[in-house]
Design a protein around this motif. Sequence first.
Motif, mmCIF file in Angstrom:
data_model
loop_
_atom_site.group_PDB
_atom_site.id
_atom_site.type_symbol
_atom_site.label_atom_id
_atom_site.label_comp_id
_atom_site.label_asym_id
_atom_site.label_seq_id
_atom_site.Cartn_x
_atom_site.Cartn_y
_atom_site.Cartn_z
ATOM 1 N N MET A 195 0.850 -1.199 0.000
ATOM 2 C CA MET A 195 0.000 0.000 0.000
ATOM 3 C C MET A 195 0.881 1.244 0.000
ATOM 4 N N ASP A 196 0.632 2.147 -0.915
ATOM 5 C CA ASP A 196 1.498 3.322 -0.966
ATOM 6 C C ASP A 196 0.740 4.593 -0.629
ATOM 7 N N LYS A 197 -0.297 4.434 0.192
ATOM 8 C CA LYS A 197 -1.059 5.596 0.630
ATOM 9 C C LYS A 197 -1.427 5.429 2.094
ATOM 10 N N ILE A 198 -1.296 6.483 2.851
ATOM 11 C CA ILE A 198 -1.742 6.445 4.243
ATOM 12 C C ILE A 198 -3.099 7.134 4.298
ATOM 13 N N PRO A 199 -4.133 6.451 4.803
ATOM 14 C CA PRO A 199 -5.463 7.069 4.777
ATOM 15 C C PRO A 199 -5.562 8.288 5.681
ATOM 16 N N ILE A 200 -6.267 9.287 5.216
ATOM 17 C CA ILE A 200 -6.505 10.505 5.990
ATOM 18 C C ILE A 200 -7.992 10.535 6.323
ATOM 19 N N LEU A 201 -8.302 10.539 7.611
ATOM 20 C CA LEU A 201 -9.705 10.490 8.030
ATOM 21 C C LEU A 201 -10.182 11.873 8.415
ATOM 22 N N ARG A 202 -11.362 12.229 7.948
ATOM 23 C CA ARG A 202 -11.930 13.518 8.301
ATOM 24 C C ARG A 202 -12.805 13.363 9.526
ATOM 25 N N MET A 203 -12.577 14.219 10.520
ATOM 26 C CA MET A 203 -13.393 14.156 11.722
ATOM 27 C C MET A 203 -13.786 15.573 12.085
ATOM 28 N N THR A 218 -11.004 20.385 2.208
ATOM 29 C CA THR A 218 -12.011 20.298 3.275
ATOM 30 C C THR A 218 -12.051 21.553 4.144
ATOM 31 N N GLY A 219 -11.049 22.409 4.010
ATOM 32 C CA GLY A 219 -10.995 23.577 4.888
ATOM 33 C C GLY A 219 -10.750 23.191 6.325
ATOM 34 N N ALA A 220 -10.047 22.089 6.540
ATOM 35 C CA ALA A 220 -9.785 21.614 7.904
ATOM 36 C C ALA A 220 -8.972 22.644 8.678
ATOM 37 N N ARG A 221 -9.234 22.725 9.987
ATOM 38 C CA ARG A 221 -8.527 23.688 10.830
ATOM 39 C C ARG A 221 -7.395 23.036 11.612
ATOM 40 N N GLY A 222 -7.327 21.711 11.583
ATOM 41 C CA GLY A 222 -6.285 21.050 12.349
ATOM 42 C C GLY A 222 -5.978 19.679 11.793
ATOM 43 N N VAL A 223 -4.730 19.237 12.025
ATOM 44 C CA VAL A 223 -4.312 17.915 11.574
ATOM 45 C C VAL A 223 -3.738 17.172 12.767
ATOM 46 N N LEU A 224 -4.219 15.962 13.011
ATOM 47 C CA LEU A 224 -3.696 15.122 14.090
ATOM 48 C C LEU A 224 -2.914 13.988 13.470
ATOM 49 N N ILE A 225 -1.656 13.847 13.869
ATOM 50 C CA ILE A 225 -0.851 12.743 13.352
ATOM 51 C C ILE A 225 -0.521 11.821 14.513
ATOM 52 N N ASP A 226 -1.069 10.612 14.467
ATOM 53 C CA ASP A 226 -0.845 9.646 15.540
ATOM 54 C C ASP A 226 0.362 8.791 15.201
ATOM 55 N N ILE A 227 1.378 8.826 16.065
ATOM 56 C CA ILE A 227 2.582 8.028 15.800
ATOM 57 C C ILE A 227 2.793 6.995 16.909
ATOM 58 N N SER A 228 1.684 6.558 17.528
ATOM 59 C CA SER A 228 1.820 5.608 18.639
ATOM 60 C C SER A 228 2.361 4.250 18.183
ATOM 61 N N ALA A 229 2.228 3.955 16.886
ATOM 62 C CA ALA A 229 2.732 2.668 16.401
ATOM 63 C C ALA A 229 4.173 2.784 15.908
ATOM 64 N N VAL A 230 4.709 3.999 15.937
ATOM 65 C CA VAL A 230 6.072 4.205 15.436
ATOM 66 C C VAL A 230 7.049 3.991 16.583
ATOM 67 N N LEU A 249 -7.328 13.283 10.598
ATOM 68 C CA LEU A 249 -6.563 12.367 11.434
ATOM 69 C C LEU A 249 -5.784 11.388 10.567
ATOM 70 N N VAL A 250 -4.504 11.275 10.880
ATOM 71 C CA VAL A 250 -3.644 10.346 10.157
ATOM 72 C C VAL A 250 -2.969 9.445 11.182
ATOM 73 N N THR A 251 -3.028 8.148 10.968
ATOM 74 C CA THR A 251 -2.333 7.211 11.850
ATOM 75 C C THR A 251 -1.168 6.617 11.075
ATOM 76 N N ILE A 252 0.029 6.829 11.558
ATOM 77 C CA ILE A 252 1.192 6.275 10.864
ATOM 78 C C ILE A 252 1.521 4.920 11.479
ATOM 79 N N GLN A 253 1.439 3.879 10.648
ATOM 80 C CA GLN A 253 1.653 2.511 11.151
ATOM 81 C C GLN A 253 2.816 1.839 10.467
ATOM 82 N N VAL A 254 3.284 2.443 9.379
ATOM 83 C CA VAL A 254 4.358 1.805 8.622
ATOM 84 C C VAL A 254 5.546 2.762 8.556
ATOM 85 N N ASP A 255 6.685 2.225 8.189
ATOM 86 C CA ASP A 255 7.847 3.085 8.069
ATOM 87 C C ASP A 255 7.641 4.058 6.906
#
Lengths: 132, 132
Positions: free
Chosen positions: B1-9, B40-52, B14-20
């Motif tokens: 998979m060469d795309k990291i999914p970006i979830l709108r909330m 989307t005009g989003a006001r914030g981006v959350l990047i979760d690196i708990s799996a890194v 929200l982006v969860t990084i699970q791979v290198d």
Amino acid sequence: MDKIPILRMGPFLLVTIQVDLYDRLALNLETDLVNMVHKTGARGVLIDISAVSIVDSFMGRILGNIASMTRVLDAETVVVGMQPAVAITLIELGLSLSGVYTALDVERGMALLQTKIGSDDELIDDDADHTE
Amino acid sequence: MDKIPILRMGPFLLVTIQVDLYDRLALNLETDLVNMVHKTGARGVLIDISAVSIVDSFMGRILGNIASMTRVLDAETVVVGMQPAVAITLIELGLSLSGVYTALDVERGMALLQTKIGSDDELIDDDADHTE
């Protein structure tokens, strides 16, 4: 990495599946999710599979298992972000994901869970004098 | 998979990084995120690196880049879920992630973003006659 992170968001848990669910990873996810539902008292689980482009009967079974396991702990599972090709494959494989709720994206999935929780709460309010 | 999914909330992504994050994946993520913020005009981006569990200067630079890119589009970036070992490594590498907000988990990150948006809105209300 042999763990899929589970994010807590208010009363819900969010899991994004980005890698192929091989045996051990899938079993770990099941265990982790059930433990997290128990620990946090979560009322819903959102599983995002928008990055999953290939699905097989194993994956279908895992999703069904998770939904059944969380349901006995009073949490509903919603699978969100399914790609059209995945939906086609699932049905052609004869897997209709019975018992699993689905929604187009995380936002709609969350709205669906809110409705489910809301209607549950109303039910409890209405019958407050009954033992449960 | 060469795309990291970006979830709108809601107003956030929200982006969860699970791979290198190898080169192309990281560049794709930067492009996708900036496009999503724009769309989307989003006001914030959350990047979760708990799996890194392993972080290097490249990863540090990518996070810094994303924060700078989204900031010019009026969205703040919060990195959440950093493991203690990763924090130690980052500082030992001399990377203090300047310009990147951090929070312990997604919920706190979201609360931080809410505060930022709130204070921005107040600022705009207060100084509505000033150019910013």
